[in-house]
Design a protein around this motif. Structure first.
Motif, short mmCIF file in Angstrom:
data_model
loop_
_atom_site.label_atom_id
_atom_site.label_comp_id
_atom_site.label_asym_id
_atom_site.label_seq_id
_atom_site.Cartn_x
_atom_site.Cartn_y
_atom_site.Cartn_z
N UNK A 115 12.64 8.71 -0.96
CA UNK A 115 11.70 7.91 -0.16
C UNK A 115 12.21 6.48 -0.08
N UNK A 116 11.77 5.75 0.95
CA UNK A 116 12.18 4.36 1.09
C UNK A 116 11.23 3.45 0.32
N UNK A 117 11.51 2.16 0.34
CA UNK A 117 10.72 1.19 -0.44
C UNK A 117 9.26 1.19 -0.02
N UNK A 118 9.01 1.23 1.28
CA UNK A 118 7.64 1.22 1.78
C UNK A 118 6.89 2.48 1.33
N UNK A 119 7.56 3.62 1.41
CA UNK A 119 6.92 4.87 0.99
C UNK A 119 6.68 4.89 -0.52
N UNK A 120 7.60 4.31 -1.30
CA UNK A 120 7.42 4.25 -2.75
C UNK A 120 6.18 3.42 -3.10
N UNK A 121 5.96 2.31 -2.39
CA UNK A 121 4.78 1.49 -2.63
C UNK A 121 3.51 2.24 -2.21
N UNK A 122 3.60 2.99 -1.12
CA UNK A 122 2.46 3.79 -0.68
C UNK A 122 2.10 4.84 -1.74
N UNK A 123 3.11 5.49 -2.30
CA UNK A 123 2.87 6.49 -3.34
C UNK A 123 2.31 5.84 -4.60
N UNK A 124 2.79 4.65 -4.91
CA UNK A 124 2.27 3.92 -6.07
C UNK A 124 0.78 3.64 -5.90
#
Length: 400
Positions: A115-124
């Motif tokens: 996943x990209x950085x934006x998706x990682x923050x969304x998952x967080x």
């Protein structure tokens, strides 16, 4: 404390089996997420003493919460659950410590998740939403096949067809109706005769003192076990026992040496006077999990102690690559992991210094801690990357 990563890793791992330690370092060089998993001690060495996250309510935490420390297991009631599965570092500490280590693992592990950085923050944020909502309700639950969803449900459904004979065939060979462990130097490494005799005697003395079934725990074979990342280099054995009869009723056990939690130097809260480090691990695991795993026990040898547990056909982790490009499947996984984290903290409430549910509910309704966790996780993930690069460049020193 020196900022030299090589020195810090070297001193933490002093006294471990050199051959297994080299396997640990090789694994840690493979990618930054494995490096993060293998250096829990660095995380807490670096965690700021003046962080407002340290003022969160104290709970019983696993101490090393990350994406790979959830999995399935069969409880002593023979039902299969999904829960936290590593308690080597467990202790009484602020509830935020597990959460911030997990969120950092999502960001550090974004490449492993693909996943990209934006998706990682969304998952967080999906994890944090589920964690705070479950904590705010104040009622712990458990995840089993009937209550699971998404990737966790797929995992638990897949386990129903795993049978003990096939599981044994993967790890053992038969000769004249008796099973022996397969030495492949990947999962199993040959133990010395002295080690085999020692472990056989330890288990024999243990089942006599605990009045466990002597026939069940009759040792058929003992070899060194290669597993995990952070604990590699410590004594660990695969033990084949008679169980319910040879050859297909045999059981595989894991016997793992326990050391002091790497969080211990940074704890300000009083801890119980555990009889051994393994007693600490087992006691906290039993109070955190809804149903403890089958055949969980403690074996003590002088100043050493070991956790004994069953190696099971139904023991597995969710495949982090099985989301097939559908982000909502990872979202649901993060939600389940967030709920499990909250439920485990609630389940161990009001025990030897942990708060009552009302305190955790009140904390869940406050807001500052979420932004503090995300801010620190994003910042520290960059430090992990720098540490990893330095480790890769200089880790040959550790083998010299």
């Amino acid at each position: 404390m020196t900022n030299n990563i090589i020195d810090r890793i070297y001193h933490f791992n002093l006294g471990r089996n050199p051959k297994l330690l080299e396997l640990k370092y090789k694994a840690m060089r493979s990618d930054v997420f494995t490096f993060y998993r293998g250096t829990c001690h660095l995380f807490y060495e670096d965690f700021p003493k003046d962080s407002p996250l340290n003022a969160a309510p104290p709970v019983w935490i696993c101490g090393d919460l990350h994406l790979e420390n959830f999995g399935s297991y069969k409880g002593d009631n023979r039902l299969v659950y999904f829960d936290l599965n590593d308690f080597d570092e467990a202790c009484l500490a602020p509830c935020t410590w597990d959460v911030v280590r997990f969120i950092t693992s999502v960001i550090v592990g974004s490449h492993a998740l693909k996943v990209n950085e934006s998706e990682a923050l969304h998952l967080s944020n999906s994890f944090l939403d589920a964690y705070s909502n479950a904590l705010a309700k104040g009622t712990p639950k458990s995840v089993e096949k009937e209550t699971a969803s998404g990737l966790v449900k797929d995992l638990l459904r897949s386990l129903k067809n795993r049978l003990r004979p096939e599981f044994l065939d993967q790890h053992t060979k038969q000769k004249k109706g008796k099973r022996y462990l397969i030495i492949d130097n990947k999962r199993i490494m040959e133990a010395t005769e002295a080690e085999q005799q020692k472990i056989t005697k330890l288990i024999s003395n243990w089942h006599k003192s605990t009045q466990k079934d002597a026939n069940f725990y009759q040792v058929l074979d003992v070899q060194q076990r290669i597993a995990g990342t952070g604990s590699l280099g410590l004594e660990r054995y695969a033990v084949l026992v008679e169980g319910k009869g040879s050859p297909d009723g045999n059981y595989l056990l894991d016997l793992k040496q326990t050391k002091t939690s790497s969080l211990q130097p940074y704890l300000t809260l009083p801890q119980p006077d555990w009889s051994s480090e393994s007693a600490r691990v087992v006691a906290i695991q039993q109070r955190v999990q809804g149903t403890p795993p089958a055949l969980l026990g403690v074996i003590v040898e002088g100043n050493k102690s070991y956790v004994l547990r069953e190696l099971q056909p139904v023991q597995d982790r969710v495949s982090l690559q099985a989301w097939d490009g559908k982000l909502e499947r990872l979202e649901k996984l993060m939600q389940t992991m967030g709920e499990v984290t909250a439920w485990d903290q609630l389940r161990s409430r009001a025990r030897q210094g942990s708060p009552i549910a009302d305190d955790l509910i009140k904390f869940a309704h406050s807001s500052d801690w979420r932004n503090q966790i995300l801010k620190y996780a994003i910042s520290y993930s960059k430090q992990v990357e720098l540490d990893y690069q330095e480790f890769c460049q200089k880790s040959s020193i550790l083998s010299s």
